[in-house]
Write a protein that holds these residues in place. Structure first.
Motif, PDB file in Angstrom:
ATOM      1  N   THR A  33       0.813  -1.222   0.000  1.00 29.02           N
ATOM      2  CA  THR A  33       0.000   0.000   0.000  1.00 29.02           C
ATOM      3  C   THR A  33       0.842   1.267   0.000  1.00 29.02           C
ATOM      4  OG1 THR A  33      -0.186  -0.018   2.410  1.00 29.02           O
ATOM      5  CG2 THR A  33      -1.933  -1.122   1.155  1.00 29.02           C
ATOM      6  N   GLY A  34       2.153   1.126   0.120  1.00 25.64           N
ATOM      7  CA  GLY A  34       3.037   2.285   0.063  1.00 25.64           C
ATOM      8  C   GLY A  34       3.033   3.121   1.332  1.00 25.64           C
ATOM      9  N   CYS A  35       3.028   2.479   2.484  1.00 28.38           N
ATOM     10  CA  CYS A  35       3.063   3.187   3.765  1.00 28.38           C
ATOM     11  C   CYS A  35       4.426   3.818   4.019  1.00 28.38           C
ATOM     12  CB  CYS A  35       2.725   2.229   4.899  1.00 28.38           C
ATOM     13  SG  CYS A  35       0.980   1.838   4.991  1.00 28.38           S
ATOM     14  N   ASP A  36       4.504   4.516   5.123  1.00 33.11           N
ATOM     15  CA  ASP A  36       5.712   5.215   5.541  1.00 33.11           C
ATOM     16  C   ASP A  36       6.898   4.254   5.643  1.00 33.11           C
ATOM     17  OD1 ASP A  36       7.384   7.200   6.582  1.00 33.11           O
ATOM     18  OD2 ASP A  36       6.792   6.723   8.637  1.00 33.11           O
ATOM     19  N   ALA A  37       7.987   4.588   4.963  1.00 31.09           N
ATOM     20  CA  ALA A  37       9.171   3.728   4.930  1.00 31.09           C
ATOM     21  C   ALA A  37       9.792   3.578   6.318  1.00 31.09           C
ATOM     22  CB  ALA A  37      10.193   4.284   3.949  1.00 31.09           C
ATOM     23  N   LEU A  38       9.742   4.613   7.131  1.00 32.96           N
ATOM     24  CA  LEU A  38      10.322   4.556   8.475  1.00 32.96           C
ATOM     25  C   LEU A  38       9.550   3.562   9.346  1.00 32.96           C
ATOM     26  CD1 LEU A  38      12.404   5.612  10.469  1.00 32.96           C
ATOM     27  CD2 LEU A  38      10.839   7.457  11.047  1.00 32.96           C
ATOM     28  N   GLN A  39       8.241   3.577   9.246  1.00 33.24           N
ATOM     29  CA  GLN A  39       7.425   2.639  10.015  1.00 33.24           C
ATOM     30  C   GLN A  39       7.688   1.195   9.559  1.00 33.24           C
ATOM     31  OE1 GLN A  39       3.226   3.405   9.866  1.00 33.24           O
ATOM     32  NE2 GLN A  39       2.774   1.982  11.522  1.00 33.24           N
ATOM     33  N   ILE A  40       7.832   0.999   8.274  1.00 38.25           N
ATOM     34  CA  ILE A  40       8.136  -0.331   7.746  1.00 38.25           C
ATOM     35  C   ILE A  40       9.493  -0.793   8.266  1.00 38.25           C
ATOM     36  CG2 ILE A  40       8.666  -1.626   5.640  1.00 38.25           C
ATOM     37  CD1 ILE A  40       6.546   0.145   4.217  1.00 38.25           C
ATOM     38  N   GLN A  41      10.456   0.098   8.273  1.00 43.85           N
ATOM     39  CA  GLN A  41      11.798  -0.242   8.760  1.00 43.85           C
ATOM     40  C   GLN A  41      11.755  -0.633  10.235  1.00 43.85           C
ATOM     41  OE1 GLN A  41      14.254  -0.478   6.660  1.00 43.85           O
ATOM     42  NE2 GLN A  41      15.673  -1.196   8.200  1.00 43.85           N
ATOM     43  N   ARG A  42      10.970   0.076  11.027  1.00 40.74           N
ATOM     44  CA  ARG A  42      10.836  -0.258  12.453  1.00 40.74           C
ATOM     45  C   ARG A  42      10.207  -1.632  12.643  1.00 40.74           C
ATOM     46  NH1 ARG A  42       8.661   5.633  14.228  1.00 40.74           N
ATOM     47  NH2 ARG A  42      10.702   6.621  14.466  1.00 40.74           N
ATOM     48  N   MET A  43       9.218  -1.926  11.829  1.00 36.36           N
ATOM     49  CA  MET A  43       8.562  -3.232  11.943  1.00 36.36           C
ATOM     50  C   MET A  43       9.507  -4.354  11.522  1.00 36.36           C
ATOM     51  SD  MET A  43       4.668  -2.379  10.764  1.00 36.36           S
ATOM     52  CE  MET A  43       4.016  -3.962  11.249  1.00 36.36           C
ATOM     53  N   LYS A  44      10.335  -4.097  10.517  1.00 37.76           N
ATOM     54  CA  LYS A  44      11.321  -5.097  10.093  1.00 37.76           C
ATOM     55  C   LYS A  44      12.342  -5.342  11.200  1.00 37.76           C
ATOM     56  CE  LYS A  44      11.208  -4.583   5.074  1.00 37.76           C
ATOM     57  NZ  LYS A  44      12.015  -4.257   3.877  1.00 37.76           N
ATOM     58  N   LYS A  45      12.722  -4.284  11.897  1.00 38.19           N
ATOM     59  CA  LYS A  45      13.674  -4.423  13.004  1.00 38.19           C
ATOM     60  C   LYS A  45      13.059  -5.244  14.138  1.00 38.19           C
ATOM     61  CE  LYS A  45      16.896  -1.686  15.695  1.00 38.19           C
ATOM     62  NZ  LYS A  45      17.397  -0.351  15.976  1.00 38.19           N
ATOM     63  N   LYS A  46      11.791  -4.998  14.418  1.00 35.70           N
ATOM     64  CA  LYS A  46      11.080  -5.764  15.442  1.00 35.70           C
ATOM     65  C   LYS A  46      10.987  -7.237  15.039  1.00 35.70           C
ATOM     66  CE  LYS A  46       6.732  -5.902  17.989  1.00 35.70           C
ATOM     67  NZ  LYS A  46       5.424  -5.291  18.181  1.00 35.70           N
ATOM     68  N   LYS A  47      10.731  -7.468  13.754  1.00 37.06           N
ATOM     69  CA  LYS A  47      10.639  -8.835  13.244  1.00 37.06           C
ATOM     70  C   LYS A  47      11.986  -9.549  13.393  1.00 37.06           C
ATOM     71  CE  LYS A  47       9.887 -11.287   8.973  1.00 37.06           C
ATOM     72  NZ  LYS A  47       9.812 -11.142   7.540  1.00 37.06           N
ATOM     73  N   LEU A  48      13.064  -8.857  13.132  1.00 34.99           N
ATOM     74  CA  LEU A  48      14.394  -9.437  13.276  1.00 34.99           C
ATOM     75  C   LEU A  48      14.699  -9.766  14.733  1.00 34.99           C
ATOM     76  CD1 LEU A  48      16.956 -10.264  11.806  1.00 34.99           C
ATOM     77  CD2 LEU A  48      17.785  -7.929  12.074  1.00 34.99           C
ATOM     78  N   ALA A  49      14.292  -8.897  15.647  1.00 37.91           N
ATOM     79  CA  ALA A  49      14.482  -9.163  17.079  1.00 37.91           C
ATOM     80  C   ALA A  49      13.690 -10.399  17.498  1.00 37.91           C
ATOM     81  CB  ALA A  49      14.071  -7.951  17.899  1.00 37.91           C
TER      82      ALA A  49
END
Length: 67
Positions: A33-49
């Motif tokens: 959907t093209g959401c905020d890149a910063l929010q996506i990056q934070r979620m990816k970091k959480k997923k990695l943790a």
């Protein structure tokens, strides 16, 4: 390790595994959907943790076997 401790670890592992899959689906939907890149990056970091935590739990369940 007692049976109860193993059961608790397995339960937490299953919960985290499901949460990890849900987060992956949410990230993919946000990217589509093209959401905020910063929010996506934070979620990816959480997923990695979460992935790191899953690996730690898995290591607790599987004993070290010296062959």
């Amino acid at each position: 390790m007692s049976e109860q401790e193993q059961a608790e670890i397995r339960l937490e592992f299953a919960r985290l595994k499901q949460e990890h899959m849900d987060l992956d689906a949410a990230i993919n939907a946000m990217i589509a959907t093209g959401c905020d890149a910063l929010q996506i990056q934070r979620m990816k970091k959480k997923k990695l943790a979460m992935k790191d935590r899953l690996k730690a739990l898995e290591d607790k369940l599987i004993p070290d076997i010296i062959a």
